[in-house]
Design a protein around this motif. Structure first.
Motif, short mmCIF file in Angstrom:
data_model
loop_
_atom_site.label_atom_id
_atom_site.label_comp_id
_atom_site.label_asym_id
_atom_site.label_seq_id
_atom_site.Cartn_x
_atom_site.Cartn_y
_atom_site.Cartn_z
N ALA A 1 0.82 -1.21 0.00
CA ALA A 1 0.00 0.00 0.00
C ALA A 1 0.85 1.26 0.00
N LYS B 1 1.25 4.16 -2.87
CA LYS B 1 0.55 5.36 -2.44
C LYS B 1 1.01 6.58 -3.24
N ILE C 1 -4.55 1.36 -6.07
CA ILE C 1 -4.66 0.13 -5.30
C ILE C 1 -6.07 0.00 -4.71
N LYS D 1 -7.85 -1.02 -1.74
CA LYS D 1 -7.44 -1.21 -0.34
C LYS D 1 -7.94 -2.53 0.24
N ASN E 1 -6.16 -5.56 -1.37
CA ASN E 1 -4.76 -5.62 -0.93
C ASN E 1 -4.65 -6.20 0.47
N GLU E 2 -5.48 -5.73 1.38
CA GLU E 2 -5.39 -6.17 2.78
C GLU E 2 -5.81 -7.62 2.96
#
Length: 397
Positions: free
Chosen positions: A341, A345, A354, A356, A359-360
């Motif tokens: 991330a 950024k 991205i 979020k 990704n997490e």
């Protein structure tokens, strides 16, 4: 067809036995502390469980011999006879300018490989010990060498040369070679297969980020630049390696601390990087935890770490005239969502957006983590250097 992959380090031997008909790992493991007290072998069993076996391993031949015995062990083995092994593929670290692809290991090839020992004095002799051990224990078994540096041999001269007196390149081969080549080659191809695109039409930036880290610019299937240099010290900040540093700073430190060449090499390779800044660890999970607890040095280390990866991505996009795909791989790249991330950024100017939540949610699995409207596709691709070595070995037989 069954292929054994060996990766012999100075005091370790990693191995994996592949069934190439199904492209599956039958068993894997590694010997640690070869030549030292307290040696042991860790084995990953067929049922997924792990077992640690204490065993005296005075040198590599004994280590390979013990690994062979484990492969055929009635209790934990996966084959009945060593003759079931069709070939052995070896990870070979430094091929210099001699090797731009994987090769069958003959006496002539090994002689040329030995000429590269000065470029990797810790790794190359250890790789050779593994080859010699297999030759002694199973004479006539085909062996293949897969070189860390080979994939980067397509770099143009203006990318790999250092701006130092040219005769140093002519006499000693001092230039940028790059490492993690087997990983960069695997993920740059695999990501295109995963996305259903032609690698010869795409500009890909591959980020192999682990305890050691490197970034590569892969244009239309060929490497045109990579962050590591003559040795694995150059490039991004790593677990214990400094990455890029002013040569003047190196000589300054050397004088101030009264260090010889080995001393400064030890400081930059083993006492710097994330560990050097934090004094805590080279493990990014521990640094993450320390940063969350408010440790200022841990926060600084994370900021430095992410910033340098971001710089290389920007530089390689410029070098290739853009980027279509960014790949995150290796231990940190595959598992640390916060790094991914932060690196991406404020990169919307480059076309990177991205997702979020995606990704997490991703840890060690193939997945797109960019948004649908992102002009650059950001993908997590777990690396598989051992499968690449096994595949090269099979293809050369």
């Amino acid at each position: 067809m069954k292929i054994l992959v060996l990766n012999c380090g100075s005091s370790s031997i990693k191995y994996a036995l592949y069934d190439m008909d199904s492209k599956t790992v039958m068993t894997s493991g590694g010997a640690e502390r070869v030549g030292l007290d307290g040696a042991f072998v860790k084995v990953k069993l067929a049922n997924g469980k792990k077992k640690q076996i204490m065993h005296d391993i005075p040198e590599h031949t004994e280590g390979v011999k013990f690994i062979f015995s484990l492969l055929t062990d009635p209790e934990i083995g996966v084959i009945k006879n060593l003759k079931e092994i069709d070939a052995v593929g070896h990870r070979m670290v430094h091929g210099g300018e001699k090797f731009n692809k994987s090769v069958v290991l003959t006496d002539e090839v090994l002689k040329v490989f030995e000429e590269c020992n000065d470029l990797a004095p810790l790794h190359n002799p250890a790789n050779l010990k593994g080859v010699n051990a297999v030759t002694e224990l199973m004479p006539g078994l085909p062996q293949v060498g897969v070189f860390d540096t080979a994939f980067h041999q397509t770099m143009p001269d203006y990318a790999y040369m250092y701006a130092i007196p040219y005769e140093l390149y002519e006499k000693y081969g001092i230039r940028r070679y790059g490492f993690h080549g087997t990983s960069h080659r695997y993920v740059s191809k695999r990501v295109c297969d995963f996305l259903g695109v032609n690698p010869e039409e795409k500009k890909v930036i591959t980020c192999h980020i682990g305890n050691g880290g490197s970034v590569a610019a892969v244009k239309y299937g060929k490497c045109m630049d990579t962050s590591m240099g003559l040795t694995p010290l150059e490039g991004v900040m790593m677990g214990t390696r400094s990455g890029d540093i002013d040569g003047g700073a190196v000589s300054f430190i050397q004088k101030k601390l009264n260090l010889d060449a080995d001393g400064i090499s030890n400081l930059l390779n083993k006492k710097s990087g994330v560990f050097g800044i934090t004094g805590i660890s080279s493990d990014m999970r521990e640094i993450d935890a320390a940063a969350e607890a408010g440790d200022k040095k841990a926060v600084l280390a994370l900021n430095m770490y992410n910033y340098r990866i971001k710089k290389y991505i920007g530089a390689y996009a410029a070098a290739m005239g853009g980027a279509d795909i960014i790949v995150m791989t290796a231990g940190v790249g595959e598992n640390q969502a916060s790094m991914r991330a932060e690196v991406c950024k404020d990169m919307e100017w480059m076309g990177i957006k991205i997702d979020k939540e995606k990704n997490e949610a991703i840890h060690g699995e193939e997945a797109i983590i960019s948004t649908e409207d992102s002009k650059v596709t950001v993908v997590v691709i777990p690396t598989d250097e051992e499968l690449m070595i096994a595949t090269d070995t099979m293809n050369l037989l």
